[in-house]
Design a protein around this motif. Structure first.
Motif, PDB file in Angstrom:
ATOM      1  N   UNK A 214      48.537  41.826  53.474  1.00  0.00           N
ATOM      2  CA  UNK A 214      48.052  43.191  53.708  1.00  0.00           C
ATOM      3  C   UNK A 214      47.544  43.850  52.432  1.00  0.00           C
ATOM      4  N   UNK A 215      47.683  43.197  51.295  1.00  0.00           N
ATOM      5  CA  UNK A 215      47.287  43.791  50.017  1.00  0.00           C
ATOM      6  C   UNK A 215      45.767  43.828  49.860  1.00  0.00           C
ATOM      7  N   UNK A 216      45.265  44.975  49.383  1.00  0.00           N
ATOM      8  CA  UNK A 216      43.827  45.105  49.130  1.00  0.00           C
ATOM      9  C   UNK A 216      43.604  46.208  48.101  1.00  0.00           C
ATOM     10  N   UNK A 217      44.192  46.031  46.915  1.00  0.00           N
ATOM     11  CA  UNK A 217      44.079  46.988  45.819  1.00  0.00           C
ATOM     12  C   UNK A 217      43.797  46.198  44.554  1.00  0.00           C
ATOM     13  N   UNK A 218      43.339  46.875  43.509  1.00  0.00           N
ATOM     14  CA  UNK A 218      43.025  46.204  42.252  1.00  0.00           C
ATOM     15  C   UNK A 218      44.124  46.439  41.221  1.00  0.00           C
ATOM     16  N   UNK A 219      44.492  45.362  40.498  1.00  0.00           N
ATOM     17  CA  UNK A 219      45.536  45.425  39.481  1.00  0.00           C
ATOM     18  C   UNK A 219      45.059  44.736  38.210  1.00  0.00           C
ATOM     19  N   UNK A 220      45.656  45.150  37.087  1.00  0.00           N
ATOM     20  CA  UNK A 220      45.302  44.557  35.794  1.00  0.00           C
ATOM     21  C   UNK A 220      45.899  43.163  35.635  1.00  0.00           C
TER      22      UNK A 220
END
Length: 388
Positions: A214-220
């Motif tokens: 379900x993840x759909x975000x941006x991370x470093x």
């Protein structure tokens, strides 16, 4: 086949591994119920484990008993049962780690009870392999592992890190405290989220009850410690694509996973039924296929012998603290848990199981990849690793 013939076969098999039935060595087996022999021969690992739980047999050094079996490849000499053959066939056809089932599988183990894990693990509740170089206690060894993981990710203050399979938040808490980063962790265990939120209170840490798909975000940066074993071969490719989707172009992804020497479709029957339902240990080939065209492999390290020491430390803790737990967990559970910890320790000791930390990037780092020598040292060097 009558009992005497069955007993003779098992006795000869064990003897070939240096194990004597009712012998005097600490790794020898002592049989208290003659039905043990037919259970072990016809039901394989499931019968061996269940008969131990039921008190049919015992060994003073169960870890060494299994070590001898595995080093002699005795496990491959016992016939596969019809049930196991059917389980393997079904696992190849069906996805036993689809979202709804994965949640049930994970909760069966990780929701067993926080008190169990609090009395077994280190003070940070780190339920993955520790790193024992220059460490004398489990707490020190786990902090070594967490720090090494942060250095491999090249964390810097202000970064936002995703922790896939965050457990009780041990990595998240450590990274936030020591490296000044913000961490979002996801797990499918309600018990882990509830306690983890308490342990990470006041820090820039968010723990969520969420399936990784379900993840759909941006991370470093992204870290995943000891979760990939629950993903399943049918989902390896999707897992890597999700990680790539969530990682910024210049970020790093650290995958920490148990690894196997041979590709299998189904895990050990006993472990699958009682400890880790639906879990499958990946191989180098499977991981390689999953990252092909998605990630560049920057660094691959094997410190599997550390897992032997970690599991033995967990066993010592659970044994020392059993009086605190015995009113909630019965003797059968205690024997089951000992069997799990000691048989797994033997698997790493025999080098049948591996522990890998793999660093991945999306496009390959210009100039190559390096691991910082320490949190305080700005110099870059390789630490107990194979240069890519």
């Amino acid at each position: 086949m009558n009992n005497e013939k069955t007993k003779g076969i098992i006795t000869r098999l064990l003897s070939a591994a240096g194990i004597t039935v009712n012998g005097n060595n600490p790794w020898d087996i002592h049989v208290y119920n003659e039905d043990f022999y037919s259970r072990a021969l016809y039901e394989g690992s499931l019968g061996l484990g269940e008969s131990y739980m039921e008190g049919y047999w015992d060994s003073l050094r169960l870890d060494e008993f299994f070590y001898k079996i595995l080093r002699s490849n005795l496990d491959k000499s016992v016939r596969r049962s019809l049930r196991l053959k059917m389980d393997i066939l079904l696992a190849r056809v069906f996805n036993f780690q689809r979202p709804a089932r994965a949640t049930r599988n994970g909760q069966r183990h990780y929701d067993a009870g926080n008190d169990l894990f609090q009395n077994m693990l280190d003070k940070r509740l780190t339920y993955t392999c520790a790193f024992w170089d220059n460490a004398t206690t489990l707490d020190e060894a786990q902090e070594n592992k967490l720090d090494l993981s942060c250095r491999k990710l090249q964390l810097k203050p202000g970064m936002h890190v995703l922790d896939i399979g965050c457990g009780w938040g041990s990595f998240a808490k450590f990274a936030a405290e020591k490296y000044g980063v913000t961490v979002t962790g996801v797990t499918i265990s309600k018990e882990q989220v509830a306690l983890g939120q308490q342990l990470c209170a006041g820090l820039p840490v968010t723990l969520r009850l969420q399936d990784y798909r379900q993840l759909n975000e941006k991370f470093d940066a992204i870290v995943s410690l000891g979760m990939f074993e629950h993903v399943g071969p049918h989902n390896y490719s999707e897992y890597m694509k999700v990680a790539a989707r969530c990682l910024k172009d210049n970020g790093l992804f650290l995958l920490h996973t148990i690894g196997g020497n041979e590709t299998v479709a189904f895990t050990d029957q006993w472990l699958n039924k009682y400890i880790f339902p639906g879990a499958v240990i990946p191989t180098i080939r499977q991981i390689g296929q999953a990252i092909e065209g998605v990630f560049v492999m920057e660094h691959w390290e094997n410190f599997s012998v550390n897992y032997d020491k970690t599991l033995m430390a967990w066993y010592e803790n659970i044994t020392a603290n059993w009086d605190k737990l015995k009113n909630r967990y019965d003797q059968t559970f205690f024997r089951m848990w000992k069997y799990y910890l000691l048989s797994c320790a033997a698997s790493f000791r025999a080098r049948h199981s591996q522990l890998w930390q793999i660093v991945l990037s999306k496009n390959g780092l210009p100039g190559g990849y390096h691991v910082a020598a320490s949190r305080e040292n700005s110099g870059l060097t390789y630490v107990n690793a194979i240069k890519p």
